[in-house]
Design a protein around this motif. Sequence first.
Motif, short mmCIF file in Angstrom:
data_model
loop_
_atom_site.label_atom_id
_atom_site.label_comp_id
_atom_site.label_asym_id
_atom_site.label_seq_id
_atom_site.Cartn_x
_atom_site.Cartn_y
_atom_site.Cartn_z
N UNK A 111 0.81 -1.22 0.00
CA UNK A 111 0.00 0.00 0.00
C UNK A 111 0.84 1.26 0.00
N UNK A 112 2.14 1.18 0.28
CA UNK A 112 2.99 2.35 0.28
C UNK A 112 3.64 2.58 -1.08
N UNK A 113 3.56 1.57 -1.95
CA UNK A 113 4.31 1.62 -3.20
C UNK A 113 3.71 2.56 -4.23
N UNK A 114 2.44 2.35 -4.54
CA UNK A 114 1.86 3.04 -5.68
C UNK A 114 0.78 4.00 -5.21
N UNK A 115 1.17 5.23 -5.02
CA UNK A 115 0.19 6.27 -4.77
C UNK A 115 0.25 7.30 -5.89
N UNK A 116 1.17 7.10 -6.80
CA UNK A 116 1.33 8.02 -7.92
C UNK A 116 0.19 7.80 -8.92
N UNK A 247 10.70 5.05 -5.44
CA UNK A 247 11.01 3.68 -5.02
C UNK A 247 12.51 3.51 -4.77
N UNK A 248 13.33 4.19 -5.54
CA UNK A 248 14.78 4.06 -5.40
C UNK A 248 15.33 4.96 -4.29
N UNK A 276 7.37 -0.93 -12.95
CA UNK A 276 8.17 0.18 -12.44
C UNK A 276 8.72 -0.15 -11.06
N UNK A 277 7.87 -0.70 -10.20
CA UNK A 277 8.30 -1.04 -8.85
C UNK A 277 9.34 -2.16 -8.88
N UNK A 278 9.14 -3.16 -9.75
CA UNK A 278 10.09 -4.26 -9.83
C UNK A 278 11.48 -3.77 -10.22
N UNK A 279 11.53 -2.90 -11.22
CA UNK A 279 12.82 -2.34 -11.64
C UNK A 279 13.36 -1.39 -10.58
N UNK A 280 12.46 -0.67 -9.92
CA UNK A 280 12.89 0.22 -8.85
C UNK A 280 13.56 -0.53 -7.71
N UNK A 281 13.02 -1.70 -7.36
CA UNK A 281 13.64 -2.54 -6.32
C UNK A 281 15.05 -2.94 -6.73
#
Length: 755
Positions: A111-116, A247-248, A276-281
């Motif tokens: 729930x913190x990842x995607x608020x954009x 994320x980064x 996006x999140x996967x690559x950001x990790x």
Amino acid sequence: MAAYAAVTSLLQTLDNLSQTHTSHSLLYKKEQTEVLSDKYTFLKTFLDDFTNIFHEDIKMKHLERMIQEAANGVEDTIDSHKEVMKKIKVNKFNNKISHSRDTSSQILLDQKDVIIGLDEDLLRIKDRLIVQSSRLEVVPIIGMGGIGKTTLARRVYDDSLIAYHFYVRAWTNVSQEFDTREIFLDDMWSIEAWQHVRRSFPDDRNGSRIVLTTRLVDVASCACSGNILHQMRFLSMEESWTLLRDKVFGNGSYPPELEKIGRYIGHQCQGLPLAVVAIGVLLSKMSKETSSWENVAEKVGSLMSSDTMDCLNILSLSYNHLPQYLKTCFLYMGVFAETREIPVWKLIKLWISEGFVKKVNHKNIEDVAEENLRELVDRSLVLVGKHTSLGKIKTCKMHDLVRDMCLREAYYENFIHCKTRYDKDDLLENINCLRRIVDFNNYGSSGHSIFIPLARSVFFKHQYNFCSPARSRFRLLRILDVCSVPFFNCSQSITEFIHLRYPACPSFDGLVQSICKLRNLQNLVIHDLSSFASLITTQSLAWEVLNMPQLRHIHTKNISFFIPPPTSLIAERESHLQTLTGLMPSSCNDEVFLRIPNLKKLGILVVDDSDTIGNCYCLDNLVHSTQLEKLKILSKLPNLEVLKLKDHAFHGLIWKLSDEDEDGFFQLKFLLLESLHLKQWEATSYHFPSLEHLVLTDCRYLEQIPFDFAEIQTLQLIELHKCMLSVLISAEQIQEEQQSLGNDDLIIRVNYIRE
């Protein structure tokens, strides 16, 4: 486990049956072939039922592949009538079976990842939830895996206004294999699951609300209280970069020299938050140096399909839940190149030629195939590109991540072998089980001259001679798609493909007589891939081709052909031809159209001044084509200035000009449409850039003039006689738009308007 034992016993029976035929047998007895055919039908039916029950159990997934392999083996035997079915080795199957847990895309998106990019969505959902209505309302959120459905739902659930408005709240997850009595109710996977859940929420007229997330349109439509489904959108380029940056680096500062390459990486994720999140990790664990990020940027596509396997596992949930007939259709989309939209007409023809689409009741098999495609769209696995004039899907595509998942599953199931520049050449390692081969290599000939006994489909994307048919003997080949004429180094070689249903090649000159011997041919695709877009190749089409018993579609591109009279008496058979494109006007005669009464789609290509539509009155002969639904007329005449189309040529038809860049009436100044039953006309200013005078006479069914004609700067006069009021309104709108652009020269003359 009883099912496992029963099917294993059946496979052993088939194995024993196979061993009774020695390798020296040339023909099967009729009784033996019928037994195999019955077993094959049973296996395919059982497999469809089996996969509807078991989705993720490892052992059951293993057994599913065994059944599929057995069915394929029996089908091979039936087709060849001279090859012994390969021994089924129960304990030696590839153990790399794709599996994933029943969970939503929360694995990578908490729930913190995607608020954009969700603020607007949040406001819309909240407005629908707190609307003043005492009735129970259901608000479905729909979209592909990883797009942020769960994140949005969680934001709504935790919102302070919602918490205040609804003093009782509950959050539940629904797995694919749910238990009615112990149901862990977020991603709804079936109408049945929804119906079970719905019974627990009676409408007590107290203003209750349900927010539902799903990837399936039919589930959302069934659950929705109104007609509005909340469709999740992809992130914009700016939003993708913001999400990646956060994320980064969190909320802290970042090296400004990384912004440009970071934006590029975000763009490569194509707006999918999960990607996006996967690559950001991944980037968050790397050094914050430009060289490191540039390395990621170069490999971002492959990284998302290897280093971040959880990402693909999440997307594979949608695939694992497909019924068997949709799994094969979906996996087959992997034969298309990554960067291009997929033409639906071609996809459907390939599905049918492969035998993936089964006729249902009295439906046309093409309609059934379109329904299969629509199901894949509704399940958020396939994206719609363009629509036809009738609202059907014209082109489709897959998100890069979904395509990666598709190719991974196809590899695990030995469904498709895709060869690229970077692949190690492992053809020889699996030569006896390869059924579909796609070569994307653009770096010279692979140099193979090998025996591939079970290949059903081969696609060679670039112009070189991958292997000679005369030597390789693809004896079971159904699909052949090549870009090089030298592939056919001998006209007799194509006659070996007795099962061929779909050949696609740049030319068929010199192969007509050989092609006519292919009794199973359903489609003939001729595409001239010359770099000269305006260069049209003219070829002849023999009467024998029109006489082929199974041929239904002839598609051409940059090819015009004429049909000469038969040189000898031919025993005519019933023609099933439905599609014919590239026909020259001089061949649009009574003799031809009477021979193909089931024609539904016709493309006429004008390439010569002496062969114009007006001179040969070819449209008059269309009265014999009573099944015709679509007529397409293309002009390749560089100097054509006057075109007149008359006398009921467009009865109940749509005139849609091609989207191809080279198609159009570029020098045409005068256009007359008279006494036509034309209803819809789709064209752009690009198709008629020099048009000065447009005359519409007695086109009583025509609805409007294409509004894009407002951009034709040369247009001076529109004449309307016996047309509908809507046509006049469209002409006046064009005139108003031209005036707003500074062109006051356009005049409209009206004789009589039908109310």
